[in-house]
Design a protein around this motif. Structure first.
Motif, PDB file in Angstrom:
ATOM      1  N   LEU A 113      -3.087 -12.716  -2.770  1.00  0.00           N
ATOM      2  CA  LEU A 113      -1.904 -12.910  -1.936  1.00  0.00           C
ATOM      3  C   LEU A 113      -1.843 -11.790  -0.907  1.00  0.00           C
ATOM      4  CD1 LEU A 113       0.671 -14.407  -1.222  1.00  0.00           C
ATOM      5  CD2 LEU A 113       1.867 -13.017  -2.901  1.00  0.00           C
ATOM      6  N   ASP A 114      -2.175 -12.122   0.313  1.00  0.00           N
ATOM      7  CA  ASP A 114      -2.179 -11.168   1.415  1.00  0.00           C
ATOM      8  C   ASP A 114      -1.093 -11.597   2.380  1.00  0.00           C
ATOM      9  OD1 ASP A 114      -2.819  -9.241   3.250  1.00  0.00           O
ATOM     10  OD2 ASP A 114      -4.837  -9.967   3.650  1.00  0.00           O
TER      11      ASP A 114
ATOM     12  N   ASP B 109       7.465  -9.761   4.371  1.00  0.00           N
ATOM     13  CA  ASP B 109       7.997  -9.239   3.114  1.00  0.00           C
ATOM     14  C   ASP B 109       8.543 -10.396   2.268  1.00  0.00           C
ATOM     15  OD1 ASP B 109       8.792  -7.572   1.118  1.00  0.00           O
ATOM     16  OD2 ASP B 109      10.473  -6.701   2.210  1.00  0.00           O
ATOM     17  N   VAL B 110       7.631 -11.132   1.645  1.00  0.00           N
ATOM     18  CA  VAL B 110       7.992 -12.278   0.814  1.00  0.00           C
ATOM     19  C   VAL B 110       7.614 -12.037  -0.645  1.00  0.00           C
ATOM     20  CG1 VAL B 110       7.810 -13.941   2.711  1.00  0.00           C
ATOM     21  CG2 VAL B 110       5.800 -13.414   1.311  1.00  0.00           C
TER      22      VAL B 110
ATOM     23  N   LYS C  27      -1.293  -7.662  -2.240  1.00  0.00           N
ATOM     24  CA  LYS C  27      -1.628  -6.539  -1.365  1.00  0.00           C
ATOM     25  C   LYS C  27      -0.377  -6.079  -0.636  1.00  0.00           C
ATOM     26  CE  LYS C  27      -6.301  -8.016  -0.269  1.00  0.00           C
ATOM     27  NZ  LYS C  27      -7.171  -8.459   0.839  1.00  0.00           N
ATOM     28  N   LYS C  28      -0.342  -4.783  -0.321  1.00  0.00           N
ATOM     29  CA  LYS C  28       0.783  -4.241   0.444  1.00  0.00           C
ATOM     30  C   LYS C  28       0.283  -3.083   1.291  1.00  0.00           C
ATOM     31  CE  LYS C  28       5.409  -2.222  -0.087  1.00  0.00           C
ATOM     32  NZ  LYS C  28       5.807  -2.668   1.229  1.00  0.00           N
ATOM     33  N   TRP C  29       0.667  -3.105   2.572  1.00  0.00           N
ATOM     34  CA  TRP C  29       0.348  -1.974   3.434  1.00  0.00           C
ATOM     35  C   TRP C  29       1.115  -0.762   2.941  1.00  0.00           C
ATOM     36  CZ3 TRP C  29      -3.226  -1.059   7.005  1.00  0.00           C
ATOM     37  CH2 TRP C  29      -3.933  -2.153   7.503  1.00  0.00           C
TER      38      TRP C  29
ATOM     39  N   MET D  70      -2.969  -4.167  -4.942  1.00  0.00           N
ATOM     40  CA  MET D  70      -3.940  -3.425  -4.160  1.00  0.00           C
ATOM     41  C   MET D  70      -3.255  -2.833  -2.936  1.00  0.00           C
ATOM     42  SD  MET D  70      -7.325  -4.779  -2.154  1.00  0.00           S
ATOM     43  CE  MET D  70      -7.974  -5.557  -3.608  1.00  0.00           C
ATOM     44  N   PRO D  71      -3.213  -1.511  -2.828  1.00  0.00           N
ATOM     45  CA  PRO D  71      -2.661  -0.930  -1.602  1.00  0.00           C
ATOM     46  C   PRO D  71      -3.635  -1.128  -0.456  1.00  0.00           C
ATOM     47  CG  PRO D  71      -3.507   0.801  -3.022  1.00  0.00           C
ATOM     48  CD  PRO D  71      -3.652  -0.490  -3.773  1.00  0.00           C
ATOM     49  N   VAL D  72      -3.110  -1.449   0.700  1.00  0.00           N
ATOM     50  CA  VAL D  72      -3.910  -1.534   1.912  1.00  0.00           C
ATOM     51  C   VAL D  72      -3.562  -0.293   2.720  1.00  0.00           C
ATOM     52  CG1 VAL D  72      -4.412  -2.855   3.996  1.00  0.00           C
ATOM     53  CG2 VAL D  72      -3.848  -4.041   1.862  1.00  0.00           C
ATOM     54  N   LEU D  73      -4.570   0.493   2.996  1.00  0.00           N
ATOM     55  CA  LEU D  73      -4.351   1.783   3.641  1.00  0.00           C
ATOM     56  C   LEU D  73      -4.866   1.764   5.072  1.00  0.00           C
ATOM     57  CD1 LEU D  73      -5.718   3.933   0.691  1.00  0.00           C
ATOM     58  CD2 LEU D  73      -3.341   3.278   1.109  1.00  0.00           C
ATOM     59  N   SER D  74      -4.177   2.478   5.946  1.00  0.00           N
ATOM     60  CA  SER D  74      -4.667   2.621   7.310  1.00  0.00           C
ATOM     61  C   SER D  74      -5.908   3.510   7.279  1.00  0.00           C
ATOM     62  CB  SER D  74      -3.604   3.266   8.199  1.00  0.00           C
ATOM     63  OG  SER D  74      -3.399   4.612   7.788  1.00  0.00           O
TER      64      SER D  74
END
Length: 127
Positions: free
Chosen positions: A40-41, A45-46, A66-68, A88-92
């Motif tokens: 789920l990407d 914000d759902v 996933k979440k930024w 899963m954190p999505v990192l810059s």
């Protein structure tokens, strides 16, 4: 989305419409239940709404959310509903290059391999 119909074949401008509807999130998750791991990407914000669907369909174990994340954010495992699913954190790029921030987001302790956990190394070994 439910008002739209899928097109035949590969789609395109001249493809005929079918009677097939685009499934809702709930319908898609129910179809995937027990069959596949769902990534789920979300682009909005759902997460709470999605988590409610996962709870009611019994599919919490088969989703990765996933979440930024920013360096100042709490670890993803401390944020609801991410603390109740595989997350899963999505990192810059900047965050990923900052080792302190990276370590904060991936704060799970290492799990050493022992002889009983090496079955996956040998091809054909039953799980």
């Amino acid at each position: 989305m439910q008002q739209f119909r899928l097109k035949e074949g590969k789609g395109g401008k001249n493809a005929a419409l079918t009677q097939e509807q685009i499934p809702t999130f709930r319908e898609a998750i129910q179809s995937a239940r027990g069959e596949v791991l769902v990534n789920l990407d979300a682009k909005a914000d759902v997460y709470e709404d999605a988590f409610d669907v996962l709870k009611t369909t019994g599919t919490i174990d088969q989703i990765v959310m996933k979440k930024w994340m920013a360096p100042e954010d709490s670890p993803i495992g401390a944020i609801a509903p991410f603390n109740q699913v595989m997350a899963m954190p999505v990192l810059s790029e900047e965050t990923a290059l900052d080792l302190d921030s990276l370590a904060k987001q991936f704060s799970a302790p290492p799990s050493p391999l022992n002889s009983s956990s090496r079955r996956w190394i040998s091809p054909g070994t039953p799980g």
